[in-house]
Design an enzyme around this catalytic site. Structure first.
Site, mmCIF file in Angstrom:
data_model
loop_
_atom_site.group_PDB
_atom_site.id
_atom_site.type_symbol
_atom_site.label_atom_id
_atom_site.label_comp_id
_atom_site.label_asym_id
_atom_site.label_seq_id
_atom_site.Cartn_x
_atom_site.Cartn_y
_atom_site.Cartn_z
ATOM 1 N N LEU A 93 6.188 -0.347 -2.941
ATOM 2 C CA LEU A 93 6.286 0.888 -2.166
ATOM 3 C C LEU A 93 5.685 0.671 -0.785
ATOM 4 O O LEU A 93 4.646 0.030 -0.650
ATOM 5 C CB LEU A 93 5.482 1.979 -2.883
ATOM 6 C CG LEU A 93 6.135 2.575 -4.119
ATOM 7 C CD1 LEU A 93 5.091 3.240 -4.994
ATOM 8 C CD2 LEU A 93 7.201 3.571 -3.715
ATOM 9 N N GLU A 101 5.021 12.223 -7.825
ATOM 10 C CA GLU A 101 4.263 11.806 -9.017
ATOM 11 C C GLU A 101 2.858 11.339 -8.626
ATOM 12 O O GLU A 101 2.632 10.966 -7.466
ATOM 13 C CB GLU A 101 4.979 10.622 -9.702
ATOM 14 C CG GLU A 101 6.403 10.896 -10.074
ATOM 15 C CD GLU A 101 7.179 9.622 -10.406
ATOM 16 O OE1 GLU A 101 6.589 8.522 -10.429
ATOM 17 O OE2 GLU A 101 8.403 9.739 -10.623
ATOM 18 N N LYS A 114 0.082 8.570 -8.380
ATOM 19 C CA LYS A 114 0.180 7.106 -8.275
ATOM 20 C C LYS A 114 -0.929 6.505 -9.150
ATOM 21 O O LYS A 114 -2.091 6.415 -8.744
ATOM 22 C CB LYS A 114 0.040 6.655 -6.819
ATOM 23 C CG LYS A 114 0.306 5.166 -6.634
ATOM 24 C CD LYS A 114 0.391 4.811 -5.145
ATOM 25 C CE LYS A 114 0.729 3.326 -4.942
ATOM 26 N NZ LYS A 114 -0.318 2.404 -5.491
#
Ligand SMILES: NC(=O)c1cnc(OC2CCCC2)nc1N
Length: 329
Positions: free
Chosen positions: A85, A115, A117
């Site tokens: 990411l 979400e 992490k």
């Protein structure tokens, strides 16, 4: 023969019941049986399998902890690269990400899934006809290390799915809960051993053990968060994908939200930044993903990161002396 047949029916009934209790307990955090009753079922299954070894199958709940110490780990290729990411560090970075997404999808509605992490170790799990056949670390994204034997010991990882999906590869984060981390370091301090710096290192060290019995003793867990490879048609959106993973028997983090615009994304990130230490596991930020899989496909990826996802990293904690203080805040 009659005994054998009775034994076979009983073994299959026990397995189904134990699998169901494991799913409730480890995937849904919602136990449906007392520990002593569960232990009784396992003891009965073990006794029958000892009496009829030919009845043992790879997905039997008694087959989680192998006894063989491995010499090393073989490298295995990821069929679909496990991308990393790119990072956003503040609200401006998130708005910039949103602008890039909309520039690449002009005039289209875009919803995001946000979400937590999880601060652990990325893993890939492969299932054939619903059976767990292989587990690997992310490695460099192209090649990972085969740690199947160790991942089998993690009870939150199903050995068999609720559906005989022909072939599915699922990604997630293996992690060590905070209380397990503190207990492990206390035991290591007692034994004069070197301490783990944080739960992520402890999880990584535990999964890279050559002796699966040590891995089994470390109380690891997982949250699954992406479908890597899937034979057959996909669920259409990431949000539906997460719901399907949970139905299949995977542990999926319940704290995720579908946001209709970047303002809602930012608010949700700030909400969790304020209460990140209330969780029983370590998180180091949030992950924002375009929800439509078709839009993800069109946005594609750079050499190393998807254009359809970004990590929002929480600012590092200032003036906190040790990881223990952070965890016990
Ligand atoms: N640590 C996490 O909790 C986490 C990591 N990665 C992802 O998504 C992958 C799939 C697309 C690129 C990264 N989601 C997460 N929740």
């Amino acid at each position: 023969m009659v005994d054998d047949c009775k034994g076979k029916d009983r073994v299959e009934a026990l397995r189904r019941e134990i699998h169901r209790h494991n799913y409730q307990y480890y995937a849904l955090d919602n136990p449906t049986i007392r520990d002593d009753e569960y232990d009784q079922l396992m003891r009965e299954l073990l006794q029958i399998e000892e009496k009829y070894p030919e009845l043992v199958t790879a997905d039997s709940p008694t087959q989680r902890v192998g006894g063989v110490v491995q010499k090393g780990f073989t490298s295995v290729p990821h069929r679909v690269p496990m991308l990393s990411l790119s990072n956003a560090f503040d609200e401006g970075d998130l708005r910039e990400f949103d602008r890039r997404v909309h520039n690449n999808l002009p005039g289209e509605e875009v919803s995001y899934v946000v979400e937590l992490k999880i601060d652990g170790l990325a893993i890939s799990l492969w299932y054939e006809k619903g059976m767990f056949v292989r587990g690997a670390t992310r490695g460099d994204g192209e090649m990972g290390e085969d740690i199947t034997v160790n991942l089998r010991t993690v009870k939150a990882i199903p050995l068999r799915l609720t559906e005989e999906v022909p072939f599915i590869e699922v990604r997630g984060e293996a992690y060590m809960p905070k209380d397990s981390f503190l207990r492990l370091n206390e035991a290591r301090e007692e034994a004069g051993e070197q301490l783990f710096a944080n739960p992520r290192n402890a999880a990584a060290g535990s999964l890279r053990q050559l002796d699966p019995r040590i891995t089994a003793s470390r109380n690891l867990s997982v949250f699954m968060y992406a479908i890597g490879f899937l034979a057959g048609n996909n669920p259409g959106s990431h949000d539906k994908g997460l719901a399907w993973l949970r139905e299949l028997g995977f542990r999926v983090n319940p704290e995720h939200k579908v946001c209709q615009d970047i303002q809602e994304v930012i608010a949700y990130c700030q909400q969790w930044q304020a209460k990140r230490f209330d969780l029983p596991y370590a998180i180091d930020g949030m992950v924002i993903k375009v929800s439509s899989l078709e839009q993800q496909e069109r946005l594609g990826a750079t050499l190393k990161s998807p254009r359809w996802a970004i990590a929002y990293k929480f600012p590092a904690e200032q003036a906190v002396s040790t990881i223990k203080d952070i965890i016990l805040r």
